[in-house]
Write a protein that holds these residues in place. Sequence first.
Motif, PDB file in Angstrom:
ATOM      1  N   GLY A 183      36.219 138.838   1.426  1.00  0.00           N
ATOM      2  CA  GLY A 183      37.382 138.007   1.728  1.00  0.00           C
ATOM      3  C   GLY A 183      38.697 138.578   1.232  1.00  0.00           C
ATOM      4  O   GLY A 183      39.741 137.937   1.386  1.00  0.00           O
ATOM      5  N   LEU A 184      38.669 139.782   0.662  1.00  0.00           N
ATOM      6  CA  LEU A 184      39.890 140.382   0.125  1.00  0.00           C
ATOM      7  C   LEU A 184      40.477 141.378   1.123  1.00  0.00           C
ATOM      8  O   LEU A 184      39.824 141.758   2.098  1.00  0.00           O
ATOM      9  CB  LEU A 184      39.587 141.078  -1.199  1.00  0.00           C
ATOM     10  N   THR A 185      41.707 141.797   0.857  1.00  0.00           N
ATOM     11  CA  THR A 185      42.384 142.764   1.718  1.00  0.00           C
ATOM     12  C   THR A 185      43.022 143.850   0.855  1.00  0.00           C
ATOM     13  O   THR A 185      43.000 143.773  -0.380  1.00  0.00           O
ATOM     14  CB  THR A 185      43.505 142.103   2.540  1.00  0.00           C
ATOM     15  N   GLU A 186      43.628 144.817   1.536  1.00  0.00           N
ATOM     16  CA  GLU A 186      44.354 145.877   0.821  1.00  0.00           C
ATOM     17  C   GLU A 186      45.487 145.328  -0.028  1.00  0.00           C
ATOM     18  O   GLU A 186      45.954 145.978  -0.950  1.00  0.00           O
ATOM     19  CB  GLU A 186      44.948 146.870   1.825  1.00  0.00           C
ATOM     20  N   GLU A 187      45.953 144.135   0.307  1.00  0.00           N
ATOM     21  CA  GLU A 187      47.071 143.538  -0.427  1.00  0.00           C
ATOM     22  C   GLU A 187      46.608 142.772  -1.665  1.00  0.00           C
ATOM     23  O   GLU A 187      47.434 142.315  -2.459  1.00  0.00           O
ATOM     24  CB  GLU A 187      47.846 142.568   0.488  1.00  0.00           C
ATOM     25  N   SER A 188      45.316 142.602  -1.840  1.00  0.00           N
ATOM     26  CA  SER A 188      44.823 141.810  -2.972  1.00  0.00           C
ATOM     27  C   SER A 188      45.173 142.487  -4.300  1.00  0.00           C
ATOM     28  O   SER A 188      45.208 143.720  -4.404  1.00  0.00           O
ATOM     29  CB  SER A 188      43.307 141.636  -2.872  1.00  0.00           C
TER      30      SER A 188
END
Length: 233
Positions: A11-16
């Motif tokens: 559920g995470l992204t590069e922006e996390s």
Amino acid sequence: MSDFDPAPALGLTEESSNEEIKNAAFQFVHEVGYMVFGTTAIDGKMPTARGLEVHYLDDAGNFYIGIAKGKPVYYELQKNPYVVGTIIRDTVKRLSASVRLSAHVTEVDPEKHPEIYTKYWELNPGTKALYRKDLDMFRIFILDSGEGEIFHLPDDDIVCRLRFCFGGACVRPWAYVIAQERCVGCGTCEEACMEDVIHPTADGKYEIKHFGCLECGRCAMNCPNDAIDCNCR
Ligand code: SF4
Ligand code: SF4
């Protein structure tokens, strides 16, 4: 077949943020409750491994492991207090989500922190029963600093990876990084990339989006200008 079906990269992204990635990775491990941990054997050469339970035992979200004082792994950690651990869960498509940790460990003094031991025995009545004749034979270690990675294959041709650190350690460098000062913008690496994660930048160079990188090295092997640094040699 597992019915475990996480969102890509949990559920995470590069922006996390680092904290979000670390918390998701630790929660992933916590839900299973144990990891395969590697240490360095007492001869300083051969890696050794075993499965160990992993617990939250304080309010700060730290991970702890427990070991009997006479076990070989206890002596290994006295000599070289580092562990590497990994846990893999198959998804519904038989693809895997995994977390890797590399950490320094410190033994928790039972006289200074009896509450940590009390919590451990509450959570582990079975282990307490095993050591019922002498609970002082058991020692708990805190994973007090380290780094790790969430690695997820949510589909046949997709890689997601996110790195984190904790306790003052640094994030592990990406294996392949384009040196912007040496890149001439020829685009050969974009063609060579196994996962299509190399893209042009606004100034005519190229860069790797590491979130989807396999770390296979094909880009570096094909760059005609030796402009892709390999951080693992
Ligand atoms: S192949 Fe090398 S020089 Fe060419 S764009 Fe890629 S990194 Fe730059
Ligand atoms: S290491 Fe492999 S996947 Fe990563 S950028 Fe290079 S070619 Fe692409």
